[in-house]
Motif scaffolding. Sequence first.
Motif, PDB file in Angstrom:
ATOM      1  N   LYS A 101       0.839  -1.203   0.000  1.00  0.00           N
ATOM      2  CA  LYS A 101       0.000   0.000   0.000  1.00  0.00           C
ATOM      3  C   LYS A 101       0.875   1.255   0.000  1.00  0.00           C
ATOM      4  CE  LYS A 101      -3.809   2.132   2.540  1.00  0.00           C
ATOM      5  NZ  LYS A 101      -4.705   2.023   3.695  1.00  0.00           N
ATOM      6  N   LEU A 102       1.940   1.248   0.803  1.00  0.00           N
ATOM      7  CA  LEU A 102       2.867   2.385   0.849  1.00  0.00           C
ATOM      8  C   LEU A 102       3.549   2.572  -0.503  1.00  0.00           C
ATOM      9  CD1 LEU A 102       4.455   4.628   2.287  1.00  0.00           C
ATOM     10  CD2 LEU A 102       6.067   2.864   3.053  1.00  0.00           C
ATOM     11  N   ARG A 103       4.067   1.498  -1.089  1.00  0.00           N
ATOM     12  CA  ARG A 103       4.756   1.587  -2.385  1.00  0.00           C
ATOM     13  C   ARG A 103       3.833   2.126  -3.462  1.00  0.00           C
ATOM     14  NH1 ARG A 103       4.806  -1.926  -6.415  1.00  0.00           N
ATOM     15  NH2 ARG A 103       4.046  -3.627  -5.115  1.00  0.00           N
ATOM     16  N   LEU A 104       2.586   1.628  -3.492  1.00  0.00           N
ATOM     17  CA  LEU A 104       1.632   2.085  -4.505  1.00  0.00           C
ATOM     18  C   LEU A 104       1.248   3.552  -4.289  1.00  0.00           C
ATOM     19  CD1 LEU A 104      -0.653  -1.063  -4.808  1.00  0.00           C
ATOM     20  CD2 LEU A 104       1.148  -0.293  -6.380  1.00  0.00           C
ATOM     21  N   LEU A 105       1.115   3.968  -3.033  1.00  0.00           N
ATOM     22  CA  LEU A 105       0.803   5.365  -2.741  1.00  0.00           C
ATOM     23  C   LEU A 105       1.976   6.263  -3.131  1.00  0.00           C
ATOM     24  CD1 LEU A 105      -1.312   7.316  -1.643  1.00  0.00           C
ATOM     25  CD2 LEU A 105      -0.363   6.946   0.640  1.00  0.00           C
ATOM     26  N   GLN A 106       3.197   5.809  -2.894  1.00  0.00           N
ATOM     27  CA  GLN A 106       4.370   6.576  -3.323  1.00  0.00           C
ATOM     28  C   GLN A 106       4.363   6.757  -4.839  1.00  0.00           C
ATOM     29  OE1 GLN A 106       7.302   3.919  -1.674  1.00  0.00           O
ATOM     30  NE2 GLN A 106       7.761   5.320   0.035  1.00  0.00           N
ATOM     31  N   MET A 107       4.061   5.686  -5.550  1.00  0.00           N
ATOM     32  CA  MET A 107       4.023   5.754  -7.010  1.00  0.00           C
ATOM     33  C   MET A 107       2.907   6.678  -7.491  1.00  0.00           C
ATOM     34  SD  MET A 107       4.907   1.731  -7.679  1.00  0.00           S
ATOM     35  CE  MET A 107       4.482   1.713  -9.399  1.00  0.00           C
ATOM     36  N   GLU A 108       1.776   6.660  -6.799  1.00  0.00           N
ATOM     37  CA  GLU A 108       0.655   7.532  -7.144  1.00  0.00           C
ATOM     38  C   GLU A 108       1.023   9.007  -6.953  1.00  0.00           C
ATOM     39  OE1 GLU A 108      -3.557   8.457  -5.055  1.00  0.00           O
ATOM     40  OE2 GLU A 108      -3.137   6.329  -5.405  1.00  0.00           O
ATOM     41  N   VAL A 109       1.696   9.320  -5.857  1.00  0.00           N
ATOM     42  CA  VAL A 109       2.118  10.703  -5.596  1.00  0.00           C
ATOM     43  C   VAL A 109       3.163  11.139  -6.624  1.00  0.00           C
ATOM     44  CG1 VAL A 109       3.289  12.225  -3.940  1.00  0.00           C
ATOM     45  CG2 VAL A 109       1.522  10.651  -3.157  1.00  0.00           C
ATOM     46  N   GLU A 110       4.085  10.258  -6.978  1.00  0.00           N
ATOM     47  CA  GLU A 110       5.090  10.578  -7.996  1.00  0.00           C
ATOM     48  C   GLU A 110       4.427  10.844  -9.345  1.00  0.00           C
ATOM     49  OE1 GLU A 110       7.574   7.144  -7.675  1.00  0.00           O
ATOM     50  OE2 GLU A 110       8.306   7.780  -5.719  1.00  0.00           O
ATOM     51  N   GLU A 111       3.413  10.049  -9.687  1.00  0.00           N
ATOM     52  CA  GLU A 111       2.691  10.253 -10.944  1.00  0.00           C
ATOM     53  C   GLU A 111       1.943  11.588 -10.931  1.00  0.00           C
ATOM     54  OE1 GLU A 111      -0.902   8.173 -13.482  1.00  0.00           O
ATOM     55  OE2 GLU A 111       0.311   6.923 -12.149  1.00  0.00           O
ATOM     56  N   TYR A 112       1.334  11.918  -9.786  1.00  0.00           N
ATOM     57  CA  TYR A 112       0.636  13.200  -9.629  1.00  0.00           C
ATOM     58  C   TYR A 112       1.603  14.368  -9.864  1.00  0.00           C
ATOM     59  CZ  TYR A 112      -1.460  17.129  -7.088  1.00  0.00           C
ATOM     60  OH  TYR A 112      -1.930  18.361  -6.727  1.00  0.00           O
ATOM     61  N   ASN A 113       2.792  14.304  -9.232  1.00  0.00           N
ATOM     62  CA  ASN A 113       3.798  15.355  -9.411  1.00  0.00           C
ATOM     63  C   ASN A 113       4.271  15.418 -10.861  1.00  0.00           C
ATOM     64  OD1 ASN A 113       3.865  16.297  -6.768  1.00  0.00           O
ATOM     65  ND2 ASN A 113       5.336  14.733  -6.156  1.00  0.00           N
ATOM     66  N   GLN A 114       4.483  14.262 -11.464  1.00  0.00           N
ATOM     67  CA  GLN A 114       4.940  14.202 -12.850  1.00  0.00           C
ATOM     68  C   GLN A 114       3.936  14.893 -13.780  1.00  0.00           C
ATOM     69  OE1 GLN A 114       7.801  13.049 -14.069  1.00  0.00           O
ATOM     70  NE2 GLN A 114       7.283  13.240 -16.214  1.00  0.00           N
ATOM     71  N   LYS A 115       2.665  14.582 -13.615  1.00  0.00           N
ATOM     72  CA  LYS A 115       1.639  15.198 -14.468  1.00  0.00           C
ATOM     73  C   LYS A 115       1.571  16.708 -14.248  1.00  0.00           C
ATOM     74  CE  LYS A 115      -1.445  11.256 -14.979  1.00  0.00           C
ATOM     75  NZ  LYS A 115      -2.724  10.647 -14.600  1.00  0.00           N
ATOM     76  N   PHE A 116       1.579  17.117 -12.965  1.00  0.00           N
ATOM     77  CA  PHE A 116       1.478  18.549 -12.677  1.00  0.00           C
ATOM     78  C   PHE A 116       2.630  19.318 -13.301  1.00  0.00           C
ATOM     79  CE2 PHE A 116       2.664  22.317 -10.323  1.00  0.00           C
ATOM     80  CZ  PHE A 116       1.483  23.032 -10.346  1.00  0.00           C
ATOM     81  N   TRP A 117       3.869  18.869 -13.049  1.00  0.00           N
ATOM     82  CA  TRP A 117       5.026  19.624 -13.521  1.00  0.00           C
ATOM     83  C   TRP A 117       5.214  19.520 -15.031  1.00  0.00           C
ATOM     84  CZ3 TRP A 117       6.510  23.555 -11.035  1.00  0.00           C
ATOM     85  CH2 TRP A 117       6.357  23.600  -9.656  1.00  0.00           C
ATOM     86  N   THR A 118       4.789  18.435 -15.638  1.00  0.00           N
ATOM     87  CA  THR A 118       4.840  18.341 -17.101  1.00  0.00           C
ATOM     88  C   THR A 118       3.903  19.376 -17.710  1.00  0.00           C
ATOM     89  OG1 THR A 118       5.424  16.001 -17.061  1.00  0.00           O
ATOM     90  CG2 THR A 118       4.420  16.828 -19.086  1.00  0.00           C
TER      91      THR A 118
END
Length: 163
Positions: free
Chosen positions: A65-82
């Motif tokens: 659950k922690l690993r998947l949440l980390q990946m979700e937050v990284e994807e959120y940041n990636q989309k925002f900054w792109t």
Amino acid sequence: MRKIRPKIIFRAFASSVKPPQSASFSAPPNPNLIESDYVGPPDKLSNLRPIVRHIPKNETPLEKKLRLLQMEVEEYNQKFWTNHNKRFFEERDEFIAANRRHTGENLSADEMSVFYKAFLDKNWKIHWYYNISWYIKNISLLLLALRVELTRIGRFARRKKVA
């Protein structure tokens, strides 16, 4: 006593598994075959470094659950900054084209500061919402990571008590 910090390797996606001679190091490694997290080179659009998370063989549901949440937050940041950087560069190029007096001329730092201020003023609300949501997501990650560590410490203490 075991390390509490996760092991992270900073490489251009070089893997601990030997690749074939013809393999490119630009491709991310397989998360099931690596022994630690890998941080790649900065993305061309977002400027964020992608992370390939190691998937342990004995991963608990809470750790997953922690690993998947980390990946979700990284994807959120990636989309925002792109999206943010794409918008920034498009608007900057339009500003330069509209304010350039001669072809090939660069605008001065003072002239560009007008654009930077206007861009920040126009996007302050987007940045504010991003920062609030980023803090909320990171607090959630922190609390979940704390639960994972407490679970690991409890397991370690039970093993020591039995032995």
